[in-house]
Structures are given as C-alpha cells and as structure tokens.
Design a protein around this motif. Structure first.
Motif, PDB file in Angstrom:
ATOM      1  N   GLU A   1      -9.441   1.154   3.986  1.00  0.00           N
ATOM      2  CA  GLU A   1      -8.750   1.782   2.857  1.00  0.00           C
ATOM      3  C   GLU A   1      -8.962   3.291   2.827  1.00  0.00           C
ATOM      4  O   GLU A   1      -8.087   4.035   2.376  1.00  0.00           O
ATOM      5  CB  GLU A   1      -9.243   1.178   1.541  1.00  0.00           C
ATOM      6  CG  GLU A   1      -8.783  -0.254   1.363  1.00  0.00           C
ATOM      7  CD  GLU A   1      -9.321  -0.887   0.094  1.00  0.00           C
ATOM      8  OE1 GLU A   1      -9.615  -0.171  -0.871  1.00  0.00           O
ATOM      9  OE2 GLU A   1      -9.448  -2.122   0.083  1.00  0.00           O
ATOM     10  N   ALA A   2     -10.128   3.725   3.304  1.00  0.00           N
ATOM     11  CA  ALA A   2     -10.419   5.161   3.285  1.00  0.00           C
ATOM     12  C   ALA A   2      -9.411   5.943   4.118  1.00  0.00           C
ATOM     13  O   ALA A   2      -9.229   7.140   3.905  1.00  0.00           O
ATOM     14  CB  ALA A   2     -11.835   5.423   3.785  1.00  0.00           C
TER      15      ALA A   2
ATOM     16  N   TRP B   1       0.845  -1.200   0.000  1.00  0.00           N
ATOM     17  CA  TRP B   1       0.000   0.000   0.000  1.00  0.00           C
ATOM     18  C   TRP B   1       0.884   1.256   0.000  1.00  0.00           C
ATOM     19  O   TRP B   1       0.570   2.258  -0.641  1.00  0.00           O
ATOM     20  CB  TRP B   1      -0.944  -0.029   1.208  1.00  0.00           C
ATOM     21  CG  TRP B   1      -2.168   0.819   1.024  1.00  0.00           C
ATOM     22  CD1 TRP B   1      -2.361   2.079   1.515  1.00  0.00           C
ATOM     23  CD2 TRP B   1      -3.371   0.500   0.300  1.00  0.00           C
ATOM     24  NE1 TRP B   1      -3.606   2.553   1.144  1.00  0.00           N
ATOM     25  CE2 TRP B   1      -4.242   1.610   0.399  1.00  0.00           C
ATOM     26  CE3 TRP B   1      -3.788  -0.626  -0.431  1.00  0.00           C
ATOM     27  CZ2 TRP B   1      -5.515   1.629  -0.199  1.00  0.00           C
ATOM     28  CZ3 TRP B   1      -5.059  -0.596  -1.026  1.00  0.00           C
ATOM     29  CH2 TRP B   1      -5.902   0.512  -0.915  1.00  0.00           C
TER      30      TRP B   1
ATOM     31  N   VAL C   1     -15.861   0.483  10.558  1.00  0.00           N
ATOM     32  CA  VAL C   1     -15.543   1.539  11.532  1.00  0.00           C
ATOM     33  C   VAL C   1     -15.269   2.873  10.856  1.00  0.00           C
ATOM     34  O   VAL C   1     -14.323   3.015  10.087  1.00  0.00           O
ATOM     35  CB  VAL C   1     -14.329   1.125  12.383  1.00  0.00           C
ATOM     36  CG1 VAL C   1     -14.107   2.161  13.467  1.00  0.00           C
ATOM     37  CG2 VAL C   1     -14.559  -0.244  12.996  1.00  0.00           C
TER      38      VAL C   1
ATOM     39  N   MET D   1     -16.917   5.194   1.032  1.00  0.00           N
ATOM     40  CA  MET D   1     -15.609   5.037   1.654  1.00  0.00           C
ATOM     41  C   MET D   1     -14.552   4.651   0.618  1.00  0.00           C
ATOM     42  O   MET D   1     -13.426   5.124   0.670  1.00  0.00           O
ATOM     43  CB  MET D   1     -15.665   3.990   2.781  1.00  0.00           C
ATOM     44  CG  MET D   1     -16.567   4.355   3.948  1.00  0.00           C
ATOM     45  SD  MET D   1     -16.185   5.947   4.753  1.00  0.00           S
ATOM     46  CE  MET D   1     -15.127   5.426   6.107  1.00  0.00           C
ATOM     47  N   TYR D   2     -14.922   3.791  -0.320  1.00  0.00           N
ATOM     48  CA  TYR D   2     -13.977   3.447  -1.389  1.00  0.00           C
ATOM     49  C   TYR D   2     -13.650   4.685  -2.245  1.00  0.00           C
ATOM     50  O   TYR D   2     -12.503   4.894  -2.643  1.00  0.00           O
ATOM     51  CB  TYR D   2     -14.539   2.339  -2.291  1.00  0.00           C
ATOM     52  CG  TYR D   2     -14.385   0.938  -1.734  1.00  0.00           C
ATOM     53  CD1 TYR D   2     -13.138   0.471  -1.298  1.00  0.00           C
ATOM     54  CD2 TYR D   2     -15.463   0.066  -1.655  1.00  0.00           C
ATOM     55  CE1 TYR D   2     -12.994  -0.815  -0.790  1.00  0.00           C
ATOM     56  CE2 TYR D   2     -15.317  -1.223  -1.156  1.00  0.00           C
ATOM     57  CZ  TYR D   2     -14.082  -1.656  -0.725  1.00  0.00           C
ATOM     58  OH  TYR D   2     -13.940  -2.934  -0.231  1.00  0.00           O
TER      59      TYR D   2
ATOM     60  N   THR E   1     -13.418  -3.838   4.062  1.00  0.00           N
ATOM     61  CA  THR E   1     -12.124  -3.224   3.741  1.00  0.00           C
ATOM     62  C   THR E   1     -12.233  -1.755   3.345  1.00  0.00           C
ATOM     63  O   THR E   1     -11.292  -0.995   3.548  1.00  0.00           O
ATOM     64  CB  THR E   1     -11.424  -3.999   2.609  1.00  0.00           C
ATOM     65  OG1 THR E   1     -12.292  -4.095   1.488  1.00  0.00           O
ATOM     66  CG2 THR E   1     -11.054  -5.400   3.068  1.00  0.00           C
ATOM     67  N   ALA E   2     -13.384  -1.345   2.816  1.00  0.00           N
ATOM     68  CA  ALA E   2     -13.539   0.061   2.386  1.00  0.00           C
ATOM     69  C   ALA E   2     -13.271   1.023   3.527  1.00  0.00           C
ATOM     70  O   ALA E   2     -12.664   2.076   3.342  1.00  0.00           O
ATOM     71  CB  ALA E   2     -14.951   0.292   1.852  1.00  0.00           C
ATOM     72  N   PHE E   3     -13.730   0.642   4.718  1.00  0.00           N
ATOM     73  CA  PHE E   3     -13.627   1.545   5.865  1.00  0.00           C
ATOM     74  C   PHE E   3     -12.180   1.686   6.331  1.00  0.00           C
ATOM     75  O   PHE E   3     -11.844   2.630   7.023  1.00  0.00           O
ATOM     76  CB  PHE E   3     -14.530   1.049   6.999  1.00  0.00           C
ATOM     77  CG  PHE E   3     -15.986   1.245   6.704  1.00  0.00           C
ATOM     78  CD1 PHE E   3     -16.665   2.328   7.231  1.00  0.00           C
ATOM     79  CD2 PHE E   3     -16.674   0.385   5.861  1.00  0.00           C
ATOM     80  CE1 PHE E   3     -18.008   2.540   6.942  1.00  0.00           C
ATOM     81  CE2 PHE E   3     -18.007   0.580   5.559  1.00  0.00           C
ATOM     82  CZ  PHE E   3     -18.681   1.662   6.101  1.00  0.00           C
TER      83      PHE E   3
ATOM     84  N   ALA F   1     -11.265   6.710  -0.457  1.00  0.00           N
ATOM     85  CA  ALA F   1      -9.938   6.086  -0.463  1.00  0.00           C
ATOM     86  C   ALA F   1      -9.179   6.429  -1.746  1.00  0.00           C
ATOM     87  O   ALA F   1      -8.014   6.824  -1.700  1.00  0.00           O
ATOM     88  CB  ALA F   1     -10.062   4.565  -0.325  1.00  0.00           C
TER      89      ALA F   1
ATOM     90  N   THR G   1     -20.731   2.297   1.902  1.00  0.00           N
ATOM     91  CA  THR G   1     -19.432   1.630   1.771  1.00  0.00           C
ATOM     92  C   THR G   1     -18.722   2.077   0.495  1.00  0.00           C
ATOM     93  O   THR G   1     -17.513   2.330   0.506  1.00  0.00           O
ATOM     94  CB  THR G   1     -19.633   0.104   1.800  1.00  0.00           C
ATOM     95  OG1 THR G   1     -20.380  -0.226   2.967  1.00  0.00           O
ATOM     96  CG2 THR G   1     -18.317  -0.617   1.834  1.00  0.00           C
TER      97      THR G   1
END
Lengths: 290, 290
Positions: free
Chosen positions: B76-77, A83, B34, A117-118, B72-74, A121, A114
């Motif tokens: 990666e953000a 990452w 989260v 959130m992506y 995972t979105a939460f 990101a 969700t």
C-alpha cells in the motif's frame, strides 16, 4: 463567505478544522462507503463508477460538510480498480475542495516499521489529512502515525457496533494492578502518554451518549469522530450535549443515509437534501452554544 | 515426493497444511515485507522491482517453506503500483506453487458490512488462503471473515512487539464480573464462541515461550502464526516445546532475516541458505516428535 485556502493546501490543524465548522455551521463527516451493488445503475456504464458517484456526491454536498471519509474496505474489495477510484477521489477533494478534512477510514495497526509503511501510504502517497487506527497492538503500532506533523491519527476507542461490548467495555486493572476501568478508558488514558499524542483523535460511537461524559473527563480537548448517529440509534442532540467541547470537538459521521438516499439519477440531489437536514440541525445546536 | 495439487487449487484445509508441513519437514512462513530501500539496487531498473524480488525469493525457497505472507502495508505504501505488485505476487504463488498456504498480513477489522468487503478483497479478489485480523471491534468485525468456507482468519491474540504489553496483557474481568485473566486470553476464549470459529488461527508472538502453555489450554487444536523467532529473541525449540500440538499447529514466520540476507545479485541464493538453516532445525524437531 468561506475562507479560500490555497490550492496546494493539504494539511489542516484542529484549529482550522474548528474554524471550518464554525463557518459552515456543520460538523458533519460524510462516509464514502461505495458499494457497486447499491449505487444508481446508470453509473455502472462509466469507466470509473465509484469515482463518478463520489464526485457527484462531493460536488452536491461540499459546502454543508467539513469532512469526507472513504472507508478503504469498499475500495480494496475492487482490487486495483478500487484503489484507483480511492486515489482519484482523494485527489479530487484535495485539489477542488482543499478546505475539506479528509479521513482514510482504514483501521490499520501493526508493529513499528510496518505502521510506518501504512502511515506513508495514507499520509504521503494518498495525502489524506488523517487515518483511523486500531489500538490492540499498543504504543509502537500507533506512534509511527503520530510522527507526521499536522496529520491526524484517529484511534478506535469505543465503537458503535455490537461487538464493541466483547472487549472494549471489559473491566481492566491498570498496570499497577489497582483500580479498575473499562478497556476503552484505559486505551484513552494510555494513548495520552504516547509521543506526539496531540495528533490523536478518537472514534467514539454514539450508541450511548452518556459515555461521552466519562470520555470527556479523559480527553477533554480531542476531536471525536462519532459514527452511529441516526440509523444506528444515536441521538445528535444527546451526543452534542455530552460530547461537545469549546472547540466543538466532534465530527459526526453519516454514510448510507446520505449517499444512498436515492438510487435514481437524482442521487446527488437527494443526498444534498439529507445533508441539508443534518446541517440545519447542527447549525441550530451551534447557535445555542455560541 | 511432493503432492502435486491441481493448478487451480486455491483452498487449503488445516489437514492439508499439516500434510504439507510433514512432507516438506518445514513449518516456516516467509514474510514478504518488501521495502524498495532495502532490496538489491539492480532490481530497481525493472518494471516491477517488488514482484521480481518476490518471484526470485519464492522460486529459491518454495520447496523449504509451507507459507508466504506478504504484509499489505509494504504494498500500500507504493499506491496502485504496490497493489499491482501484491496482486502479481499472489497470482504467481497460486498458479506456480499451489501447495503453498498464503497469508495476507493485513490486520483488518471493522463493523460487519465493512469487514465483509475486506473479506471479499482478500479471499475473492486477491484469492489468499487466509488474512490476519484485529480483535478490538469484537464478534461482528470478525465473523464476516469466518463465513468463507475453507478460508482461514488469523486473529491477533498476543503480538511480539513492545506495545503488546500496553493492552493485551492487562488483567480483565470476564463479562460475569468473576475471575480475572489477561486480555489476550479473554480474546482467545471469546473468539471460540463465534460462528465458524473452526476457521480461526491466531497470531502469538514468540517473545515468551511459556505463554504457549497457557494458550494451548485455551486453543489446543488451532494453528498459531508465530512472529518474533530469531531477530526478536524468541527461541524456535522453546516455542515448539510449549506450542506444538498433534497437528504441528505452528507456522513460524521469518521475514527480514531471510529476504534481506544479501542485498547483492545473490540475494535469492543467500535467502535460500537462511531458509535451509531454519528448515533443517525444523526437520530435526519434527523428527523428534514423530
């Protein structure tokens, strides 16, 4: 010769992308799918081999390509270190070559909150110009990405892999029960009704160039990101014949044929040679249409 | 009372999952989605608020749930810091509560060599028991996940969001051109023909419990991960009535109703109270079927 964009430039409109294509005489996108097992051995002793590999490839090719596309899987596979390599790569491109259109090839998609959130990101935290998304979960899984002004959402329509024929080409009835068309066409049509759909581009594989005729009837003006030229058997000239529009409207992706052209210390030079071949083919095509 | 699994236990078969369900009288999965804007303010001064939040929730609820599912979105953000929180969370669960079935809710899917990298990321690097995947790209996008022995691949079939009705419920003709069924049913049927399909589970939303009758005709033995009970309107008893099989075969996910039950210093206690309510409902249902 090239337009020098301000250093903090991080958003690119499709008009500016077309302008870049015309200036560079290239509509190439280079896929940065970096596998530690495939890169030159001499890089492995460095602190961040993936980033160093990317930087060398980018420095050697940036004037002949309009876009870089790291595939997030190849970074996630190395956990936090991966990452970090991804972050350094996008920061390097944004700060050094701000006229490049960047694509996070992530194929994300989830329920609304969700997907937001992506989007955060990739558009905010990593500051990519665009991200690829999957359509299966429908409207509310994609619209949160489309909310971002001057960012672009590249949705899977017809992919270039064998599995594309499992579901994407099945015949579906439209919601009214009438007619019948392949699923990927329904995906294209439905997506046009979504809020801010002008921020959509689409992934369309090059495996059958004739598909582009049908696709252009549905999305005449959208940019299409096209994998599968070369190694996977698609022909550049055929794709251009059926897929190009008045704004060019195509980004042709190539990854392994370029970045793994050599696994010696000359890897970046050899990558440039491959890129130059493609760029010259593209320049020739652009010259005939302009 | 509980089976104590060895500390380095990291793989769980479906038989062991059913055993855990029967011991805990719970088939609950807690979604660890989260958001720093929603967690108690007093945590924000800590070095890793997301991990501290997760640890408190997990410590307070682990005996009443069989599974945790970070989306995972939460993570990666929040970039690298978020990815570190995710890693610490899965390591904490694997080392402290090895009898928990862990799900990386990532909804990944790409061409073969790329899906292999995602599988490596979630199964090897992060050491999750399972990962969610999207079906749009077909067989070769999912089989690389299925290759991993004793790991589980949870594929989207029918999701609980509004956009599920954009494509998943469209009527498709099967490849021979005959018949006609909803896309999600075709996805279920086709997936059964894939290599190592015994490692598949499916996401099926709870919004219409009657769907489970049809789904159980296609995948009688598979585990189903079910979002949408409670907040999104699905009824637990209805889902169980139509969806439960002889191995229980259900994991009911709840996220926000549990983890955000309070935003004060008592958040973990209040989460436990919510979890206890659900576990008691589940215990009552399990008692009637056994």
């Amino acid at each position: 010769m090239f337009v020098i964009l301000p250093h903090n430039y991080i958003k690119m409109t499709t008009q500016q992308l077309t302008q870049q294509i015309q200036q560079k005489k290239s509509f190439l996108c280079i896929g940065l799918d970096v596998d530690l097992n495939k890169i030159p051995k001499h890089l492995l002793d460095l602190e961040d081999p993936i980033f160093e590999f990317n930087r060398a490839i980018i420095d050697a090719t940036h004037d002949l390509t309009v876009s870089y596309k790291p595939n997030t899987a190849f970074y996630e596979a190395y956990g936090i270190k991966g990452w970090m390599s991804l972050q350094k790569t996008i920061e390097y491109i944004n700060s050094t070559y701000p006229d490049i259109f960047t694509i996070a090839d992530a194929k994300r998609g989830d329920i609304g909150n969700t997907s937001s959130m992506y989007a955060k990101a990739f558009f905010e935290d990593l500051n990519f110009d665009s991200v690829t998304v999957a359509p299966y979960m429908g409207k509310d899984s994609v619209e949160p990405f489309l909310d971002f002004e001057n960012k672009h959402t590249i949705m899977l329509a017809l992919t270039s892999n064998e599995g594309a024929f499992d579901f994407q080409t099945l015949n579906v009835s439209d919601p009214s029960g009438s007619g019948g068309k392949e699923l990927y066409k329904q995906v294209l049509e439905t997506s046009k009704t979504w809020k801010n759909s002008e921020n959509l581009m689409y992934v369309v594989g090059a495996t059958k160039a004739e598909y582009f005729t049908e696709i252009r009837k549905i999305v005449p003006n959208s940019f299409l990101l096209v994998p599968g030229v070369g190694a996977q058997g698609g022909s550049l000239s055929e794709v251009c014949k059926y897929g190009m529009n008045q704004n060019i409207g195509l980004l042709i992706n190539s990854s392994r044929a370029i970045i793994y052209a050599s696994n010696g210390t000359d890897f970046a030079e050899k990558a440039r040679i491959e890129v130059l071949k493609m760029q010259q083919e593209m320049a020739a095509i652009l010259n005939t249409v302009q």
